[in-house]
Design an enzyme around this catalytic site. Structure first.
Site, PDB file in Angstrom:
ATOM      1  N   SER A   1     -59.474  27.833  87.667  1.00  0.00           N
ATOM      2  CA  SER A   1     -59.093  27.432  86.315  1.00  0.00           C
ATOM      3  C   SER A   1     -60.345  27.432  85.444  1.00  0.00           C
ATOM      4  O   SER A   1     -61.124  26.491  85.478  1.00  0.00           O
ATOM      5  CB  SER A   1     -58.466  26.040  86.363  1.00  0.00           C
ATOM      6  N   LEU A   2     -60.517  28.486  84.675  1.00  0.00           N
ATOM      7  CA  LEU A   2     -61.758  28.650  83.910  1.00  0.00           C
ATOM      8  C   LEU A   2     -61.621  28.034  82.510  1.00  0.00           C
ATOM      9  O   LEU A   2     -62.365  27.147  82.137  1.00  0.00           O
ATOM     10  CB  LEU A   2     -62.115  30.139  83.849  1.00  0.00           C
TER      11      LEU A   2
ATOM     12  N   ASN B   1     -48.860  24.827  77.517  1.00  0.00           N
ATOM     13  CA  ASN B   1     -47.564  24.144  77.489  1.00  0.00           C
ATOM     14  C   ASN B   1     -47.762  22.716  77.023  1.00  0.00           C
ATOM     15  O   ASN B   1     -48.426  21.935  77.694  1.00  0.00           O
ATOM     16  CB  ASN B   1     -46.953  24.116  78.894  1.00  0.00           C
TER      17      ASN B   1
ATOM     18  N   CYS C   1     -53.904  13.313  89.895  1.00  0.00           N
ATOM     19  CA  CYS C   1     -55.145  14.079  90.002  1.00  0.00           C
ATOM     20  C   CYS C   1     -56.284  13.240  89.441  1.00  0.00           C
ATOM     21  O   CYS C   1     -56.095  12.498  88.476  1.00  0.00           O
ATOM     22  CB  CYS C   1     -55.032  15.391  89.228  1.00  0.00           C
TER      23      CYS C   1
ATOM     24  N   SER D   1     -55.399  27.165  93.929  1.00  0.00           N
ATOM     25  CA  SER D   1     -55.976  27.101  92.589  1.00  0.00           C
ATOM     26  C   SER D   1     -56.883  25.877  92.486  1.00  0.00           C
ATOM     27  O   SER D   1     -56.497  24.774  92.856  1.00  0.00           O
ATOM     28  CB  SER D   1     -54.843  27.009  91.563  1.00  0.00           C
TER      29      SER D   1
ATOM     30  N   CYS E   1     -46.267  25.162  83.787  1.00  0.00           N
ATOM     31  CA  CYS E   1     -47.620  24.727  84.185  1.00  0.00           C
ATOM     32  C   CYS E   1     -48.031  23.486  83.411  1.00  0.00           C
ATOM     33  O   CYS E   1     -47.890  23.425  82.201  1.00  0.00           O
ATOM     34  CB  CYS E   1     -48.668  25.766  83.847  1.00  0.00           C
TER      35      CYS E   1
ATOM     36  N   GLY F   1     -52.589  17.991  91.397  1.00  0.00           N
ATOM     37  CA  GLY F   1     -53.733  17.702  92.250  1.00  0.00           C
ATOM     38  C   GLY F   1     -54.756  18.805  92.349  1.00  0.00           C
ATOM     39  O   GLY F   1     -54.508  19.948  91.959  1.00  0.00           O
TER      40      GLY F   1
ATOM     41  N   CYS G   1     -58.614  16.744  83.484  1.00  0.00           N
ATOM     42  CA  CYS G   1     -58.718  17.871  82.541  1.00  0.00           C
ATOM     43  C   CYS G   1     -57.893  17.485  81.311  1.00  0.00           C
ATOM     44  O   CYS G   1     -56.759  17.014  81.440  1.00  0.00           O
ATOM     45  CB  CYS G   1     -58.196  19.157  83.168  1.00  0.00           C
TER      46      CYS G   1
ATOM     47  N   CYS H   1     -54.112  18.826  80.587  1.00  0.00           N
ATOM     48  CA  CYS H   1     -53.160  18.847  81.705  1.00  0.00           C
ATOM     49  C   CYS H   1     -52.446  17.507  81.788  1.00  0.00           C
ATOM     50  O   CYS H   1     -53.078  16.454  81.782  1.00  0.00           O
ATOM     51  CB  CYS H   1     -53.901  19.132  83.007  1.00  0.00           C
TER      52      CYS H   1
ATOM     53  N   CYS I   1     -44.353  26.763  93.804  1.00  0.00           N
ATOM     54  CA  CYS I   1     -45.543  26.055  93.334  1.00  0.00           C
ATOM     55  C   CYS I   1     -45.524  24.642  93.923  1.00  0.00           C
ATOM     56  O   CYS I   1     -44.592  23.879  93.668  1.00  0.00           O
ATOM     57  CB  CYS I   1     -45.527  26.012  91.809  1.00  0.00           C
TER      58      CYS I   1
ATOM     59  N   GLU J   1     -43.398  16.924  91.990  1.00  0.00           N
ATOM     60  CA  GLU J   1     -42.451  17.979  91.689  1.00  0.00           C
ATOM     61  C   GLU J   1     -42.899  19.286  92.325  1.00  0.00           C
ATOM     62  O   GLU J   1     -44.082  19.614  92.336  1.00  0.00           O
ATOM     63  CB  GLU J   1     -42.311  18.128  90.172  1.00  0.00           C
TER      64      GLU J   1
HETATM   65  N1  SAH Z   1     -56.323  21.456  90.160  1.00  0.00           N
HETATM   66  C1  SAH Z   1     -55.972  22.841  90.304  1.00  0.00           C
HETATM   67  C2  SAH Z   1     -54.490  23.128  90.453  1.00  0.00           C
HETATM   68  C3  SAH Z   1     -53.546  22.466  89.456  1.00  0.00           C
HETATM   69  S1  SAH Z   1     -53.417  23.109  87.835  1.00  0.00           S
HETATM   70  C4  SAH Z   1     -56.544  23.646  89.167  1.00  0.00           C
HETATM   71  O1  SAH Z   1     -57.100  23.060  88.249  1.00  0.00           O
HETATM   72  O2  SAH Z   1     -56.487  24.860  89.218  1.00  0.00           O
HETATM   73  C5  SAH Z   1     -52.653  24.651  87.906  1.00  0.00           C
HETATM   74  C6  SAH Z   1     -52.860  25.475  86.663  1.00  0.00           C
HETATM   75  O3  SAH Z   1     -52.099  25.023  85.528  1.00  0.00           O
HETATM   76  C7  SAH Z   1     -54.308  25.444  86.215  1.00  0.00           C
HETATM   77  O4  SAH Z   1     -54.790  26.694  85.878  1.00  0.00           O
HETATM   78  C8  SAH Z   1     -54.237  24.538  85.030  1.00  0.00           C
HETATM   79  O5  SAH Z   1     -55.324  24.727  84.233  1.00  0.00           O
HETATM   80  C9  SAH Z   1     -52.921  24.967  84.394  1.00  0.00           C
HETATM   81  N2  SAH Z   1     -52.444  23.994  83.410  1.00  0.00           N
HETATM   82  C10 SAH Z   1     -52.580  22.662  83.451  1.00  0.00           C
HETATM   83  N3  SAH Z   1     -52.032  22.093  82.374  1.00  0.00           N
HETATM   84  C11 SAH Z   1     -51.533  23.082  81.607  1.00  0.00           C
HETATM   85  C12 SAH Z   1     -50.819  23.111  80.366  1.00  0.00           C
HETATM   86  N4  SAH Z   1     -50.521  22.005  79.718  1.00  0.00           N
HETATM   87  N5  SAH Z   1     -50.445  24.318  79.890  1.00  0.00           N
HETATM   88  C13 SAH Z   1     -50.731  25.437  80.588  1.00  0.00           C
HETATM   89  N6  SAH Z   1     -51.397  25.465  81.744  1.00  0.00           N
HETATM   90  C14 SAH Z   1     -51.790  24.299  82.264  1.00  0.00           C
END
Ligand code: SAH
Length: 367
Positions: free
Chosen positions: A223-224, A300, A116, A201, A343, A169, A120, A123, A109, A96
């Site tokens: 992404s911290l 989210n 991926c 990112s 996100c 990814g 995490c 996610c 985006c 998407e």
């Molecule tokens: N792998 C990369 C890019 C993809 S994620 C990364 O980790 O940065 C893009 C952003 O969306 C990241 O900051 C991720 O932490 C955030 N994200 C992923 N799942 C989410 C969720 N359920 N709610 C809010 N943000 C989310």
């Protein structure tokens, strides 16, 4: 007899590679400039229409090359104008791509992998497992298709002003395909975007950040999601390999004097997990010496997740503490949630080769 070579997709080539390609055909390198303009400025993919190329070259290109973007399988437009496309790459895989219009900019985006591998825990892409890396053509092709679909320059105004690699990814795990795509985004003969308008990112792949620093100028987002290792490991398993200390060193180098760049830290706020005032104070200590911004993202939810979004009041309190501590912090507005385009909600179609999605389904059924 020569083996019949498969036509090369010119969307896989950035300017340097395209010049080399024309060199290999015995053509002048400036042919690359002409073709780039046709493809990225005019939206033309048919060699026959590239009238400044000469008939013979056009015919040769039809034999040895093609310009093939991903296919748009569906398009959804949210009440707030956010647009989401499902882009297909053949073989049943799709990702998407989301366009987020704002009054003075339009952000696209895009994804860098199908699924991926990082897993995490908060996610939804992680829960779907991993299929494969996208090619450069499939990455830049998402921008090309979105630009076509939106009418990239309408009334002289650009619709897509910013591109973020924040879809599916981990872009730094697909470095060799991602960098030429970044280069085409930056190139004046491509999409001509300034470095600060192209954001990569990452979940914190330290060697990848170090390599990126020496390769191309783009904005970095990290992404911290937690200010200390124990907690971060539970959210971003990659932290076991590259702990926060090393990550901070790498980010500091990325924005060092010599490079004049900025880094944005993303911090998804999850109810009762990482949203305590103490976490905010630890974050201030961690980031205050680094020229950076903090982007707070309300979590989210997605089907099957055990996490919840922090209440509004706690998000504001968290933001208040970090700002008082001297950080620049914004709260990301949730956009397009009526079409599941926010996100971490992007799904696409991942033919999971890790069988992770199956394991997770089995686990959730047991609970
Ligand atoms: N792998 C990369 C890019 C993809 S994620 C990364 O980790 O940065 C893009 C952003 O969306 C990241 O900051 C991720 O932490 C955030 N994200 C992923 N799942 C989410 C969720 N359920 N709610 C809010 N943000 C989310």
């Amino acid at each position: 007899m020569n083996a019949i070579a498969r036509p090369i997709n010119l969307l896989d080539l950035d300017q340097a590679a395209l010049r080399a390609f024309f060199g290999s055909l015995g053509e002048k390198p400036f042919r690359a400039q002409q073709v780039l303009k046709w493809v990225y400025h005019q939206g033309v993919t048919d060699f026959a229409a590239m009238t400044n190329l000469g008939l013979e070259l056009r015919q040769q290109l039809q034999q040895v090359a093609k310009i093939e973007p991903p296919r748009i399988l569906s398009e959804q437009v949210s009440a707030d104008g956010t647009t989401k496309w499902l882009m297909g790459f053949g073989g049943g895989n799709a990702v998407e791509t989301v366009f987020i219009p704002e009054p003075n900019r339009g952000t696209l985006c895009i994804s860098s992998q199908i699924g991926c591998a990082l897993n995490c825990t908060f996610c939804s892409t992680g829960a779907q497992g991993f299929s494969r890396n996208l090619t450069t053509a499939e990455i830049i092709g998402q921008v090309w298709q979105a630009a076509q679909s939106l009418g990239h320059e309408r009334n002289g105004l650009r619709r897509i002003t910013n591109v973020v690699l924040m879809g599916m990814g981990e872009p730094l795990l697909n470095f060799d395909a991602v960098v030429p795509a970044l280069s085409l985004l930056r190139d004046d003969l491509g999409f001509g975007m300034a470095a600060k308008r192209v954001t990569l990112s990452t979940a914190g792949l330290v060697p990848g950040i170090d390599r990126l620093r020496d390769t191309i100028d783009v904005a970095l987002a990290v992404s911290l999601h937690a200010p200390e290792d124990r907690l971060r490991e539970t959210l971003v398993p990659l932290n076991r390999k590259y702990p926060i200390r090393e990550l901070m060193r790498s980010c500091a180098d990325y924005v060092s004097e010599k490079h004049k760049r900025t880094v944005t830290f993303e911090y998804t706020l999850i109810d009762g997990v990482n949203d305590h005032p103490e976490h905010a104070r630890q974050l201030v200590k961690l980031l205050r010496r680094l020229p950076s911004k903090l982007n707070l993202i309300p979590f989210n939810p997605f089907p099957g997740t055990r996490y919840r979004c922090s209440p509004e009041r706690r998000i504001r309190e968290f933001q208040g503490i970090v700002m008082e501590g001297g950080l620049i912090a914004t709260v990301r507005k949730t956009r397009g949630d009526d079409i599941d385009a926010a996100c971490g909600q992007l799904v696409g179609k991942v033919l999971d080769r890790t069988r992770r999605s199956q394991r997770i389904r089995e686990q959730t059924q047991r609970i």
